[in-house]
Design an enzyme around this catalytic site. Structure first.
Site, PDB file in Angstrom:
ATOM      1  N   LYS A 188     -29.841   4.452  36.556  1.00  0.00           N
ATOM      2  CA  LYS A 188     -30.087   3.595  37.714  1.00  0.00           C
ATOM      3  C   LYS A 188     -31.564   3.238  37.883  1.00  0.00           C
ATOM      4  O   LYS A 188     -32.460   3.823  37.277  1.00  0.00           O
ATOM      5  CB  LYS A 188     -29.515   4.242  38.979  1.00  0.00           C
ATOM      6  N   ARG A 217     -20.913  10.970  37.575  1.00  0.00           N
ATOM      7  CA  ARG A 217     -20.424   9.689  37.050  1.00  0.00           C
ATOM      8  C   ARG A 217     -21.493   9.147  36.107  1.00  0.00           C
ATOM      9  O   ARG A 217     -22.605   8.845  36.532  1.00  0.00           O
ATOM     10  CB  ARG A 217     -20.157   8.719  38.202  1.00  0.00           C
TER      11      ARG A 217
END
Length: 402
Positions: free
Chosen positions: A347, A381
């Protein structure tokens, strides 16, 4: 004589009990001792001065304390935040006293305190999904990311073809993924919304094919109840809703009807606008409150507690420091009493720290994943399944979860 000494850093009830047992203490005495050994700091926001002064008085009388704003005693302020400092035993005594006071909502506050402390000590979580019973305390479980989209921030366009998508899912399963999370709409910052028909056209062929594969547990990443319904009918075993059941009022009733697990995530705004100057006064407190509200939506619709997983929503309406604070303070999410999923993979906050593009963030992801596991996360995840399975195994060993 100089004695060997340690100042222990014990954050959980299990760690404290284990340390007392190492001494060879009387087993009957352990139950009396450990509630005295864990000090919990509980912050309350915006309470009346009368309540704050009562809490301070009651805790001081029991050996605890309560920090409040200057002016609370003289009522020169209308309300105050309060930081209660007490052992679990002192809180239990406080709860009994508050339940006797039928004013200022004190019995309700007593229930909140008792439930919060109980949830902080919950350890055993089992998730029934796809005919399997996952023991989330035995080890960290891995959710592999499979985006069948042209515009996802990391793998957009790579798996639009159902054949390629299925091969990728099988590869992630074989590398150790416990769950495959299939998304048909990008939720990166600024992403455009896609129609229900388009999302279904992307997701259903992959779900249908993977549902026939042995050992495959399928999650679908969607906030649309209609897409979730069709995906479950096609063989999906759980739903991952970035909106926390808020974008589509039909989602919570559907989850209740289908009886499948659901990931409830926190988001500030929508994917279209969530990164336009997000702001929090108290990022952890506000996320915990928001997730609690989403859980109430679920319960009112008939969703069972054991179906719910929570996700603080790294990168979804969060600034860089917000994301770091979330990872650092993950243990505070235990107050909600549900297992926690963490999605940090590749991210933007990692890119900001390292000044690296999406494809070169594996070490940063590994660091965030390891910190998350040490702070109590149950499911991670990730895109890079093989590597993060290894990270999780080593971190689980250090955390003594294996």
């Amino acid at each position: 004589m100089r004695y060997r000494m340690r100042i222990l850093n014990l954050g959980t009830r299990d760690e404290l009990i284990r340390e007392i047992k190492r001494l060879g203490a009387d087993p009957e005495g352990i139950g009396l001792m450990f509630p005295k050994g864990l000090t919990r700091l509980i912050r309350l926001t915006g309470i009346p001065c009368k309540v704050a002064n009562l809490l301070k008085q009651e805790l001081l009388s029991r050996g605890g304390d309560c920090a409040v704003s200057h002016g609370t005693l003289t009522h020169s302020v209308e309300s105050t935040d309060a930081l209660m400092i007490a052992t679990e035993r002192q809180y239990h005594e406080l709860v009994r006293k508050l339940r006797m006071q039928k004013i200022f909502g004190l019995p309700e506050l007593a229930d909140q305190i008792q439930t919060g402390i109980r949830n902080m000590n919950v350890r055993q979580f089992h998730l029934s999904v796809g005919g399997k019973l996952l023991n989330l305390d035995e080890r960290t479980h891995i959710m592999g990311v499979l985006n069948v989209t042209p515009d996802s921030f990391s793998d957009g366009g790579a798996f639009m073809d159902p054949d390629k998508a299925c091969l990728q899912a099988l590869s992630m399963r074989d590398q150790g993924a416990d769950i495959i999370d299939i998304g048909g709409e990008s939720t990166r910052p600024g992403a455009s919304e896609v129609s229900e028909a388009e999302e279904l056209a992307r997701v259903l062929p992959v779900v249908e094919r993977l549902s026939r594969e042995p050992g495959m547990t399928i999650s679908v990443d969607t906030y649309k109840a209609s897409v979730a319904r069709e995906a479950i009918a096609a063989g999906a075993h759980m739903i991952n809703d970035i909106s926390g059941l808020r974008f589509d009022p039909g989602m919570a009733p559907l989850i209740a009807e289908a009886g499948v697990p659901v990931v409830i995530m926190h988001i500030k705004g929508t994917p279209r606008d969530m990164q336009k100057d997000p702001y929090y006064e108290d990022v952890i407190g506000e996320i915990v409150a928001g997730l609690g509200e989403s859980m109430e939506i679920a319960y009112k619709a008939g969703v069972k507690e054991e179906q719910i997983i929570i996700d603080p929503g790294i990168g979804f309406g969060k600034r860089l420091q917000d994301n770091l604070d979330i990872i650092k303070h993950l243990p505070e999410f235990k107050v909600l009493g549900r297992p926690v999923l963490l999605g940090t993979s590749r991210k933007a906050f990692i890119g900001s720290i390292l000044n690296l593009p999406v494809g070169d963030r594996i070490e940063g992801t590994a660091a965030a994943v390891s910190m998350g596991i040490m702070n109590g996360v149950h499911i991670i995840r990730v895109h890079d399944v093989r590597e993060m399975v290894r990270v999780a195994r080593v971190t689980d060993a250090v955390a003594q979860r294996v």
